[in-house]
Scaffold this active site. Structure first.
Site, PDB file in Angstrom:
ATOM      1  N   ASN A   1      36.580  42.371  57.448  1.00  0.00           N
ATOM      2  CA  ASN A   1      37.416  41.619  58.389  1.00  0.00           C
ATOM      3  C   ASN A   1      38.228  42.655  59.159  1.00  0.00           C
ATOM      4  O   ASN A   1      39.132  43.295  58.598  1.00  0.00           O
ATOM      5  CB  ASN A   1      38.335  40.639  57.647  1.00  0.00           C
ATOM      6  CG  ASN A   1      39.228  39.855  58.612  1.00  0.00           C
ATOM      7  OD1 ASN A   1      39.690  40.401  59.617  1.00  0.00           O
ATOM      8  ND2 ASN A   1      39.468  38.597  58.307  1.00  0.00           N
TER       9      ASN A   1
ATOM     10  N   ASP B   1      37.832  39.011  49.992  1.00  0.00           N
ATOM     11  CA  ASP B   1      36.583  39.366  50.695  1.00  0.00           C
ATOM     12  C   ASP B   1      35.525  39.583  49.623  1.00  0.00           C
ATOM     13  O   ASP B   1      35.651  40.480  48.781  1.00  0.00           O
ATOM     14  CB  ASP B   1      36.796  40.619  51.535  1.00  0.00           C
ATOM     15  CG  ASP B   1      37.872  40.411  52.586  1.00  0.00           C
ATOM     16  OD1 ASP B   1      37.540  39.988  53.699  1.00  0.00           O
ATOM     17  OD2 ASP B   1      39.065  40.633  52.257  1.00  0.00           O
TER      18      ASP B   1
ATOM     19  N   ASN C   1      38.763  33.884  52.104  1.00  0.00           N
ATOM     20  CA  ASN C   1      40.126  33.352  52.061  1.00  0.00           C
ATOM     21  C   ASN C   1      40.381  32.547  50.783  1.00  0.00           C
ATOM     22  O   ASN C   1      41.138  31.567  50.789  1.00  0.00           O
ATOM     23  CB  ASN C   1      40.433  32.527  53.312  1.00  0.00           C
ATOM     24  CG  ASN C   1      41.038  33.375  54.429  1.00  0.00           C
ATOM     25  OD1 ASN C   1      41.927  34.185  54.190  1.00  0.00           O
ATOM     26  ND2 ASN C   1      40.539  33.203  55.644  1.00  0.00           N
TER      27      ASN C   1
ATOM     28  N   ASP D   1      34.929  37.101  54.607  1.00  0.00           N
ATOM     29  CA  ASP D   1      36.301  36.772  54.211  1.00  0.00           C
ATOM     30  C   ASP D   1      36.307  35.321  53.752  1.00  0.00           C
ATOM     31  O   ASP D   1      36.225  34.417  54.575  1.00  0.00           O
ATOM     32  CB  ASP D   1      37.234  36.992  55.409  1.00  0.00           C
ATOM     33  CG  ASP D   1      38.677  36.646  55.073  1.00  0.00           C
ATOM     34  OD1 ASP D   1      38.945  36.178  53.949  1.00  0.00           O
ATOM     35  OD2 ASP D   1      39.542  36.842  55.944  1.00  0.00           O
TER      36      ASP D   1
ATOM     37  N   ASP E   1      44.129  44.633  58.241  1.00  0.00           N
ATOM     38  CA  ASP E   1      44.802  44.285  56.982  1.00  0.00           C
ATOM     39  C   ASP E   1      43.791  44.087  55.843  1.00  0.00           C
ATOM     40  O   ASP E   1      44.193  43.925  54.691  1.00  0.00           O
ATOM     41  CB  ASP E   1      45.737  43.072  57.138  1.00  0.00           C
ATOM     42  CG  ASP E   1      45.125  41.915  57.902  1.00  0.00           C
ATOM     43  OD1 ASP E   1      44.021  42.059  58.464  1.00  0.00           O
ATOM     44  OD2 ASP E   1      45.774  40.847  57.942  1.00  0.00           O
ATOM     45  N   HIS E   2      42.498  44.135  56.164  1.00  0.00           N
ATOM     46  CA  HIS E   2      41.443  44.038  55.145  1.00  0.00           C
ATOM     47  C   HIS E   2      40.715  45.373  54.995  1.00  0.00           C
ATOM     48  O   HIS E   2      40.598  46.134  55.960  1.00  0.00           O
ATOM     49  CB  HIS E   2      40.397  42.995  55.545  1.00  0.00           C
ATOM     50  CG  HIS E   2      40.905  41.587  55.578  1.00  0.00           C
ATOM     51  ND1 HIS E   2      40.571  40.646  54.647  1.00  0.00           N
ATOM     52  CD2 HIS E   2      41.730  40.964  56.460  1.00  0.00           C
ATOM     53  CE1 HIS E   2      41.152  39.488  54.939  1.00  0.00           C
ATOM     54  NE2 HIS E   2      41.869  39.656  56.037  1.00  0.00           N
TER      55      HIS E   2
ATOM     56  N   GLU F   1      36.739  38.022  62.167  1.00  0.00           N
ATOM     57  CA  GLU F   1      37.915  38.100  63.045  1.00  0.00           C
ATOM     58  C   GLU F   1      37.732  39.168  64.127  1.00  0.00           C
ATOM     59  O   GLU F   1      38.583  40.035  64.312  1.00  0.00           O
ATOM     60  CB  GLU F   1      39.194  38.338  62.243  1.00  0.00           C
ATOM     61  CG  GLU F   1      39.693  37.088  61.538  1.00  0.00           C
ATOM     62  CD  GLU F   1      41.193  37.130  61.245  1.00  0.00           C
ATOM     63  OE1 GLU F   1      41.966  36.739  62.141  1.00  0.00           O
ATOM     64  OE2 GLU F   1      41.573  37.539  60.144  1.00  0.00           O
TER      65      GLU F   1
END
Length: 254
Positions: free
Chosen positions: A7, A216, A147, A145, A245-246, A34
């Site tokens: 991501n 993830d 989530n 991802d 951020d991943h 994303e």
DNA sequence: ATGGTCGATAGTCGA
């Protein structure tokens, strides 16, 4: 065969990171989530010189997925068949006889919110989509991802996150339903260090403080289990300047 | 500390 997922939180903001990472790691397949860009504005030209073909399914500002491959991806499908969704979250295609399903599961915002309801509805349709794919394919990798943190071991502070979004029973139940179709969380096939995560909030210096979550995932079907040699997370890019951020997650299949 | 920081975008929204 090396298959990876990342991501990137905006492909245009992450072009250098992704290019550098591809050159070092040389995956056969890299799925992105994303990407946050319309198809006509996707920086396709950046990847050709690196030896990658690109399949994209994007929209303006939000969501967006892409699959980068060394050889052509075939049987490409965008979205979930039978589910009309105005958010671009899934690309499916075949690579080396393996069905690759790149997924960006809705975040859900908070338990009980409208976005959470959408996440639940979305997961129901995604589950049905997987059921139909299982009728015609044996070697399947679902990665992206999710989530959803599969279990408390995947959360830096399970008490703090108890029943919160990404960790709630309803979300974990959907993940278990998917696993019940005949998939395994490849990461847990192997002994791993403690406190390994794939996402850390930008806020509150979460990465430095090791306050992360493993959301993830790379799920593999039964037919691929024996051939899975490694499953791991590469934290390197998360520690660099202007990171996503991943972190990327990877598997290696024999 | 009830905020904090990002990306895409041009107001805020979503994560």
């Amino acid at each position: 065969m090396k298959i990876a997922s990342w991501n990137v939180n905006g492909i245009r903001a992450r072009l250098d990171h992704v290019s550098d990472w591809l050159q070092i790691n040389q995956p056969d397949v890299l799925t992105l989530q994303e990407t946050k860009v319309m198809d006509e504005m996707f920086p396709l030209d950046a990847f050709k010189p690196l030896g990658y073909q690109v399949n994209i399914y994007g929209q303006k500002s939000y969501n967006g997925v892409a699959v980068l491959t060394k050889k052509p991806l075939t049987e490409i499908k965008k979205g979930i068949s039978g589910f009309k969704d105005d958010q671009t979250r899934v690309i499916t295609g075949t690579y080396n006889g393996v069905l690759i399903i790149n997924v960006y599961v809705p975040n859900g915002q908070s338990v009980g919110s409208e976005k959470f309801d959408y996440k639940m509805r979305w997961l129901k349709h995604f589950y049905a989509y997987l059921q139909t794919l299982l009728k015609t394919h044996q070697k399947i990798v679902i990665l992206g991802d999710f989530n959803i943190a599969p279990a408390d071991i995947d959360v830096h502070d399970p008490e703090l996150w108890k029943n919160k979004v990404l960790c709630s029973e309803n979300e974990r139940e959907w993940l278990n339903q998917i696993l019940g179709l005949g998939f395994v969380d490849s990461f847990r096939l192997f002994e791993q260090q403690e406190r390994l995560y794939s996402w850390w909030d930008y806020r509150a210096a979460a990465y430095r403080r090791k306050m992360g979550m493993r959301i993830d995932l790379i799920l593999i079907s039964e037919a691929l289990k024996k051939g899975c040699m490694k499953s791991y997370i590469d934290e390197t890019p998360r520690g660099q300047d202007k990171p996503s951020d991943h972190a990327p997650v990877l598997i290696e299949l024999s």
